[in-house]
Motif scaffolding. Structure first.
Motif, PDB file in Angstrom:
ATOM      1  N   TRP A  65       0.836  -1.197   0.000  1.00  0.00           N
ATOM      2  CA  TRP A  65       0.000   0.000   0.000  1.00  0.00           C
ATOM      3  C   TRP A  65       0.869   1.243   0.000  1.00  0.00           C
ATOM      4  O   TRP A  65       1.901   1.304   0.677  1.00  0.00           O
ATOM      5  CB  TRP A  65      -0.932   0.007   1.205  1.00  0.00           C
ATOM      6  CG  TRP A  65      -2.057  -0.960   1.084  1.00  0.00           C
ATOM      7  CD1 TRP A  65      -2.067  -2.273   1.459  1.00  0.00           C
ATOM      8  CD2 TRP A  65      -3.338  -0.700   0.507  1.00  0.00           C
ATOM      9  NE1 TRP A  65      -3.277  -2.854   1.154  1.00  0.00           N
ATOM     10  CE2 TRP A  65      -4.078  -1.919   0.580  1.00  0.00           C
ATOM     11  CE3 TRP A  65      -3.942   0.423  -0.053  1.00  0.00           C
ATOM     12  CZ2 TRP A  65      -5.386  -2.021   0.102  1.00  0.00           C
ATOM     13  CZ3 TRP A  65      -5.248   0.329  -0.530  1.00  0.00           C
ATOM     14  CH2 TRP A  65      -5.950  -0.887  -0.445  1.00  0.00           C
ATOM     15  N   VAL A  66       0.445   2.272  -0.750  1.00  0.00           N
ATOM     16  CA  VAL A  66       1.192   3.523  -0.842  1.00  0.00           C
ATOM     17  C   VAL A  66       0.217   4.680  -0.688  1.00  0.00           C
ATOM     18  O   VAL A  66      -0.999   4.536  -0.857  1.00  0.00           O
ATOM     19  CB  VAL A  66       1.935   3.638  -2.193  1.00  0.00           C
ATOM     20  CG1 VAL A  66       2.974   2.538  -2.322  1.00  0.00           C
ATOM     21  CG2 VAL A  66       0.967   3.604  -3.385  1.00  0.00           C
ATOM     22  N   SER A  67       0.765   5.862  -0.375  1.00  0.00           N
ATOM     23  CA  SER A  67      -0.047   7.074  -0.300  1.00  0.00           C
ATOM     24  C   SER A  67       0.295   7.979  -1.471  1.00  0.00           C
ATOM     25  O   SER A  67       1.384   7.889  -2.056  1.00  0.00           O
ATOM     26  CB  SER A  67       0.200   7.809   1.018  1.00  0.00           C
ATOM     27  OG  SER A  67       1.544   8.249   1.089  1.00  0.00           O
ATOM     28  N   LEU A  68      -0.618   8.889  -1.805  1.00  0.00           N
ATOM     29  CA  LEU A  68      -0.397   9.769  -2.951  1.00  0.00           C
ATOM     30  C   LEU A  68       0.825  10.657  -2.761  1.00  0.00           C
ATOM     31  O   LEU A  68       1.490  11.004  -3.723  1.00  0.00           O
ATOM     32  CB  LEU A  68      -1.632  10.636  -3.189  1.00  0.00           C
ATOM     33  CG  LEU A  68      -2.777  10.014  -4.001  1.00  0.00           C
ATOM     34  CD1 LEU A  68      -3.905  11.020  -4.145  1.00  0.00           C
ATOM     35  CD2 LEU A  68      -2.300   9.558  -5.366  1.00  0.00           C
ATOM     36  N   GLY A  69       1.121  11.035  -1.546  1.00  0.00           N
ATOM     37  CA  GLY A  69       2.259  11.923  -1.301  1.00  0.00           C
ATOM     38  C   GLY A  69       3.549  11.187  -1.019  1.00  0.00           C
ATOM     39  O   GLY A  69       4.565  11.830  -0.723  1.00  0.00           O
ATOM     40  N   GLY A  70       3.564   9.875  -1.135  1.00  0.00           N
ATOM     41  CA  GLY A  70       4.738   9.090  -0.783  1.00  0.00           C
ATOM     42  C   GLY A  70       5.544   8.656  -1.986  1.00  0.00           C
ATOM     43  O   GLY A  70       5.814   7.452  -2.155  1.00  0.00           O
TER      44      GLY A  70
END
Length: 299
Positions: A65-70
Protein backbone atom coordinates in the motif's frame (compact mmCIF):
# COMPACT_ATOMS: atom_id res chain seq x y z
CA UNK A 1 -28.80 -11.11 -33.58
CA UNK A 2 -26.02 -8.61 -32.94
CA UNK A 3 -23.12 -8.59 -35.39
CA UNK A 4 -19.86 -10.00 -34.14
CA UNK A 5 -17.71 -7.11 -32.93
CA UNK A 6 -14.40 -6.67 -34.71
CA UNK A 7 -11.56 -6.43 -32.18
CA UNK A 8 -9.29 -3.42 -32.64
CA UNK A 9 -5.78 -4.06 -33.80
CA UNK A 10 -4.00 -5.10 -30.61
CA UNK A 11 -0.96 -3.04 -29.68
CA UNK A 12 2.29 -4.90 -29.53
CA UNK A 13 3.15 -6.18 -26.09
CA UNK A 14 6.09 -4.06 -25.07
CA UNK A 15 6.49 -5.58 -21.61
CA UNK A 16 8.27 -8.85 -22.21
CA UNK A 17 10.98 -8.49 -19.58
CA UNK A 18 11.15 -11.02 -16.75
CA UNK A 19 11.35 -8.13 -14.27
CA UNK A 20 8.16 -7.63 -12.24
CA UNK A 21 5.68 -5.11 -13.56
CA UNK A 22 4.62 -2.43 -11.05
CA UNK A 23 0.89 -1.63 -11.19
CA UNK A 24 -0.13 1.51 -9.31
CA UNK A 25 -3.77 0.85 -8.46
CA UNK A 26 -6.60 3.31 -8.09
CA UNK A 27 -10.23 2.39 -7.51
CA UNK A 28 -12.30 -0.14 -9.41
CA UNK A 29 -11.64 -3.56 -10.92
CA UNK A 30 -9.32 -2.53 -13.74
CA UNK A 31 -6.08 -2.97 -11.73
CA UNK A 32 -6.86 -6.65 -11.18
CA UNK A 33 -7.88 -7.10 -14.83
CA UNK A 34 -4.50 -5.72 -15.93
CA UNK A 35 -2.69 -7.87 -13.37
CA UNK A 36 -4.48 -10.96 -14.70
CA UNK A 37 -3.55 -10.02 -18.26
CA UNK A 38 0.10 -9.66 -17.29
CA UNK A 39 0.06 -12.98 -15.47
CA UNK A 40 -1.47 -14.76 -18.47
CA UNK A 41 1.38 -13.34 -20.55
CA UNK A 42 3.89 -14.79 -18.08
CA UNK A 43 4.82 -11.45 -16.51
CA UNK A 44 5.24 -11.25 -12.70
CA UNK A 45 3.53 -8.25 -11.10
CA UNK A 46 3.66 -6.24 -7.91
CA UNK A 47 0.59 -4.14 -7.09
CA UNK A 48 0.81 -0.78 -5.33
CA UNK A 49 -2.74 0.14 -4.25
CA UNK A 50 -3.22 3.81 -3.35
CA UNK A 51 -4.71 4.40 0.10
CA UNK A 52 -8.09 6.10 0.04
CA UNK A 53 -8.80 5.11 -3.57
CA UNK A 54 -7.98 1.45 -4.28
CA UNK A 55 -10.89 -0.75 -3.20
CA UNK A 56 -10.28 -4.17 -4.79
CA UNK A 57 -9.23 -7.30 -2.91
CA UNK A 58 -5.45 -7.55 -3.26
CA UNK A 59 -4.94 -10.44 -0.86
CA UNK A 60 -4.03 -12.93 -3.59
CA UNK A 61 -1.38 -10.65 -5.10
CA UNK A 62 2.02 -9.36 -4.05
CA UNK A 63 1.24 -5.81 -3.05
CA UNK A 64 2.34 -2.82 -1.01
CA UNK A 65 0.00 0.00 0.00
CA UNK A 66 1.19 3.52 -0.84
CA UNK A 67 -0.05 7.07 -0.30
CA UNK A 68 -0.40 9.77 -2.95
CA UNK A 69 2.26 11.92 -1.30
CA UNK A 70 4.74 9.09 -0.78
CA UNK A 71 6.66 9.25 -4.05
CA UNK A 72 9.98 8.48 -2.38
CA UNK A 73 8.61 5.40 -0.63
CA UNK A 74 7.01 4.20 -3.87
CA UNK A 75 10.26 4.54 -5.81
CA UNK A 76 12.24 2.69 -3.15
CA UNK A 77 9.74 -0.17 -3.02
CA UNK A 78 9.60 -0.56 -6.78
CA UNK A 79 13.39 -0.67 -7.00
CA UNK A 80 13.65 -3.08 -4.06
CA UNK A 81 11.26 -5.46 -5.80
CA UNK A 82 13.11 -5.22 -9.12
CA UNK A 83 10.39 -3.32 -11.04
CA UNK A 84 11.40 -1.29 -14.08
CA UNK A 85 8.09 -0.95 -15.96
CA UNK A 86 5.10 0.73 -14.33
CA UNK A 87 1.38 0.98 -15.15
CA UNK A 88 -1.08 3.52 -13.73
CA UNK A 89 -4.66 2.17 -13.68
CA UNK A 90 -7.85 2.81 -11.72
CA UNK A 91 -9.88 5.75 -10.46
CA UNK A 92 -8.11 8.47 -8.47
CA UNK A 93 -9.79 11.81 -7.84
CA UNK A 94 -7.60 14.90 -7.96
CA UNK A 95 -6.62 15.53 -4.33
CA UNK A 96 -6.21 18.82 -2.52
CA UNK A 97 -2.55 19.61 -1.88
CA UNK A 98 -3.20 20.06 1.85
CA UNK A 99 -4.65 16.51 2.06
CA UNK A 100 -1.45 14.87 0.80
CA UNK A 101 0.85 13.17 3.30
CA UNK A 102 4.19 14.17 1.81
CA UNK A 103 7.50 12.39 2.25
CA UNK A 104 10.84 14.18 1.81
CA UNK A 105 11.19 13.22 -1.85
CA UNK A 106 7.77 14.67 -2.65
CA UNK A 107 8.46 17.80 -0.63
CA UNK A 108 11.57 18.50 -2.72
CA UNK A 109 9.41 18.18 -5.85
CA UNK A 110 6.61 20.42 -4.57
CA UNK A 111 7.35 23.48 -6.76
CA UNK A 112 7.06 21.28 -9.81
CA UNK A 113 4.02 19.40 -8.49
CA UNK A 114 2.23 22.68 -7.74
CA UNK A 115 2.74 23.78 -11.35
CA UNK A 116 1.20 20.50 -12.53
CA UNK A 117 -1.90 21.09 -10.39
CA UNK A 118 -2.56 24.36 -12.24
CA UNK A 119 -3.47 22.49 -15.45
CA UNK A 120 -6.16 20.02 -16.44
CA UNK A 121 -6.19 16.32 -15.63
CA UNK A 122 -4.24 15.30 -18.72
CA UNK A 123 -1.59 17.93 -17.99
CA UNK A 124 -1.31 16.72 -14.39
CA UNK A 125 -1.15 13.01 -15.19
CA UNK A 126 1.31 13.46 -18.04
CA UNK A 127 3.55 15.46 -15.74
CA UNK A 128 3.43 12.81 -13.04
CA UNK A 129 4.27 10.16 -15.63
CA UNK A 130 7.26 12.23 -16.72
CA UNK A 131 8.47 12.36 -13.11
CA UNK A 132 8.30 8.58 -12.99
CA UNK A 133 10.31 8.23 -16.19
CA UNK A 134 12.92 10.72 -14.98
CA UNK A 135 13.37 8.45 -11.96
CA UNK A 136 14.45 5.62 -14.23
CA UNK A 137 11.17 3.72 -14.71
CA UNK A 138 9.40 3.04 -18.00
CA UNK A 139 5.75 4.07 -18.19
CA UNK A 140 3.60 1.43 -19.92
CA UNK A 141 -0.06 1.63 -20.94
CA UNK A 142 -2.51 -0.79 -19.34
CA UNK A 143 -3.75 -1.65 -22.84
CA UNK A 144 -0.22 -2.68 -23.80
CA UNK A 145 -0.10 -5.15 -20.95
CA UNK A 146 -3.66 -6.45 -21.42
CA UNK A 147 -4.92 -5.53 -24.92
CA UNK A 148 -7.99 -7.70 -24.36
CA UNK A 149 -9.50 -4.96 -22.16
CA UNK A 150 -9.77 -2.55 -25.11
CA UNK A 151 -13.23 -1.86 -26.54
CA UNK A 152 -13.77 -3.67 -29.87
CA UNK A 153 -15.40 -2.06 -32.90
CA UNK A 154 -19.05 -2.69 -33.64
CA UNK A 155 -22.20 -3.47 -31.73
CA UNK A 156 -21.97 -5.38 -28.48
CA UNK A 157 -25.04 -7.23 -27.31
CA UNK A 158 -28.50 -7.56 -28.81
CA UNK A 159 -29.60 -3.91 -29.02
CA UNK A 160 -28.75 -1.69 -32.00
CA UNK A 161 -28.79 2.13 -32.14
CA UNK A 162 -31.51 3.68 -34.29
CA UNK A 163 -31.08 6.63 -36.65
CA UNK A 164 -31.70 9.21 -33.93
CA UNK A 165 -29.08 7.63 -31.67
CA UNK A 166 -26.56 7.55 -34.52
CA UNK A 167 -27.12 11.27 -35.10
CA UNK A 168 -26.50 11.89 -31.39
CA UNK A 169 -23.29 9.84 -31.57
CA UNK A 170 -22.04 11.88 -34.51
CA UNK A 171 -22.74 15.14 -32.65
CA UNK A 172 -20.99 13.82 -29.54
CA UNK A 173 -17.90 12.87 -31.51
CA UNK A 174 -17.77 16.33 -33.06
CA UNK A 175 -18.06 18.01 -29.66
CA UNK A 176 -15.39 15.82 -28.04
CA UNK A 177 -13.01 16.53 -30.93
CA UNK A 178 -13.31 20.24 -30.09
CA UNK A 179 -13.12 19.77 -26.30
CA UNK A 180 -10.19 17.38 -26.23
CA UNK A 181 -7.40 19.86 -27.02
CA UNK A 182 -8.75 22.07 -24.21
CA UNK A 183 -8.31 19.17 -21.71
CA UNK A 184 -11.95 19.41 -20.63
CA UNK A 185 -13.19 15.83 -20.53
CA UNK A 186 -13.54 12.46 -22.18
CA UNK A 187 -17.32 12.04 -22.22
CA UNK A 188 -20.63 13.80 -22.69
CA UNK A 189 -24.34 13.12 -23.12
CA UNK A 190 -26.21 14.10 -26.28
CA UNK A 191 -30.01 14.11 -26.66
CA UNK A 192 -31.72 14.98 -29.92
CA UNK A 193 -28.36 16.34 -31.24
CA UNK A 194 -28.08 18.65 -28.21
CA UNK A 195 -25.24 18.31 -25.69
CA UNK A 196 -26.94 18.25 -22.28
CA UNK A 197 -23.99 17.29 -20.04
CA UNK A 198 -20.21 17.35 -20.24
CA UNK A 199 -17.91 15.26 -18.07
CA UNK A 200 -15.51 17.38 -16.06
CA UNK A 201 -13.93 16.84 -12.64
CA UNK A 202 -16.87 14.79 -11.34
CA UNK A 203 -16.31 11.85 -13.70
CA UNK A 204 -18.75 9.82 -15.78
CA UNK A 205 -20.85 8.34 -12.96
CA UNK A 206 -21.70 11.71 -11.40
CA UNK A 207 -22.30 13.26 -14.82
CA UNK A 208 -24.90 10.55 -15.52
CA UNK A 209 -26.44 11.17 -12.08
CA UNK A 210 -26.71 14.83 -13.03
CA UNK A 211 -28.53 13.91 -16.26
CA UNK A 212 -30.95 11.79 -14.22
CA UNK A 213 -31.58 14.78 -11.95
CA UNK A 214 -32.10 17.07 -14.94
CA UNK A 215 -34.79 14.71 -16.18
CA UNK A 216 -36.49 14.44 -12.79
CA UNK A 217 -36.65 18.21 -12.21
CA UNK A 218 -37.89 18.91 -15.74
CA UNK A 219 -34.81 20.76 -16.99
CA UNK A 220 -34.49 18.11 -19.69
CA UNK A 221 -37.82 17.30 -21.31
CA UNK A 222 -37.08 14.24 -23.41
CA UNK A 223 -38.83 10.86 -23.57
CA UNK A 224 -37.25 7.85 -21.94
CA UNK A 225 -34.75 5.89 -24.05
CA UNK A 226 -33.46 9.09 -25.62
CA UNK A 227 -29.85 10.21 -25.68
CA UNK A 228 -26.39 8.67 -25.81
CA UNK A 229 -23.32 8.69 -23.60
CA UNK A 230 -20.32 9.24 -25.90
CA UNK A 231 -16.72 8.68 -24.70
CA UNK A 232 -13.34 8.85 -26.39
CA UNK A 233 -9.76 9.80 -25.44
CA UNK A 234 -8.75 13.43 -25.72
CA UNK A 235 -6.84 14.46 -28.82
CA UNK A 236 -3.11 14.16 -28.21
CA UNK A 237 -3.63 12.40 -24.90
CA UNK A 238 -0.85 10.13 -23.63
CA UNK A 239 -2.71 6.83 -23.84
CA UNK A 240 -0.41 5.22 -21.32
CA UNK A 241 -2.24 7.23 -18.67
CA UNK A 242 -5.94 7.59 -17.91
CA UNK A 243 -7.68 6.01 -20.89
CA UNK A 244 -11.45 6.41 -20.52
CA UNK A 245 -13.19 3.34 -19.14
CA UNK A 246 -16.53 1.57 -19.43
CA UNK A 247 -17.98 -0.81 -16.87
CA UNK A 248 -21.20 -2.23 -15.47
CA UNK A 249 -21.60 0.83 -13.23
CA UNK A 250 -21.61 3.02 -16.35
CA UNK A 251 -24.46 0.94 -17.79
CA UNK A 252 -26.45 1.33 -14.56
CA UNK A 253 -25.92 5.09 -14.61
CA UNK A 254 -26.99 5.33 -18.26
CA UNK A 255 -30.18 3.39 -17.48
CA UNK A 256 -31.03 5.69 -14.56
CA UNK A 257 -30.38 8.68 -16.83
CA UNK A 258 -32.94 7.32 -19.31
CA UNK A 259 -30.46 7.00 -22.17
CA UNK A 260 -30.82 4.81 -25.24
CA UNK A 261 -27.23 3.65 -25.25
CA UNK A 262 -23.49 4.14 -24.91
CA UNK A 263 -21.00 4.73 -27.74
CA UNK A 264 -17.25 4.75 -27.17
CA UNK A 265 -14.17 4.79 -29.38
CA UNK A 266 -13.00 1.32 -30.35
CA UNK A 267 -9.43 0.76 -29.23
CA UNK A 268 -9.49 3.96 -27.17
CA UNK A 269 -11.60 2.90 -24.17
CA UNK A 270 -10.93 0.09 -21.70
CA UNK A 271 -13.76 -2.23 -20.69
CA UNK A 272 -14.11 -4.09 -17.40
CA UNK A 273 -15.82 -7.51 -17.45
CA UNK A 274 -17.28 -7.30 -20.96
CA UNK A 275 -19.61 -10.29 -20.53
CA UNK A 276 -21.29 -8.75 -17.47
CA UNK A 277 -21.45 -5.38 -19.21
CA UNK A 278 -23.30 -6.88 -22.19
CA UNK A 279 -25.64 -8.89 -19.97
CA UNK A 280 -26.75 -5.82 -18.02
CA UNK A 281 -27.10 -3.70 -21.16
CA UNK A 282 -29.25 -6.35 -22.87
CA UNK A 283 -31.47 -6.70 -19.80
CA UNK A 284 -31.99 -2.93 -19.76
CA UNK A 285 -32.53 -2.62 -23.54
CA UNK A 286 -29.46 -0.41 -23.85
CA UNK A 287 -27.12 -0.50 -26.85
CA UNK A 288 -23.31 -0.56 -26.57
CA UNK A 289 -21.38 0.52 -29.66
CA UNK A 290 -17.68 0.84 -30.45
CA UNK A 291 -17.13 3.45 -33.17
CA UNK A 292 -14.03 3.76 -35.32
CA UNK A 293 -11.38 6.32 -34.26
CA UNK A 294 -11.35 9.73 -35.89
CA UNK A 295 -13.44 12.88 -35.77
CA UNK A 296 -16.12 11.45 -38.04
CA UNK A 297 -16.51 8.53 -40.39
CA UNK A 298 -18.12 5.17 -39.88
CA UNK A 299 -20.01 4.22 -36.75
Amino acid sequence: MAPNPTPPEAPSRVVESAAPLAIICGGGTFPLAVAEGARRAGRPVVLFPVRGFADADFAAWRHEWVSLGGFGFLKREMRRRGCRDVVFIGNVLRPRIRDLRLDWTTLRLMPRVLRLFRGGDDFLLTGLGRLMEESGFRLVGAHEVAPEILMPAGQLGAVAPDAAARADIARGREALAVMGPLDIGQGLVVMNRHVVAVEAAEGTDLMLARVSELRSNGRVKMPARCGVLVKRPKAGQDRRIDLPSLGARTVEGAVRAGLAGIAVEAGGVIVADGAELIRRADEAGLFILGFEPGDGGSL
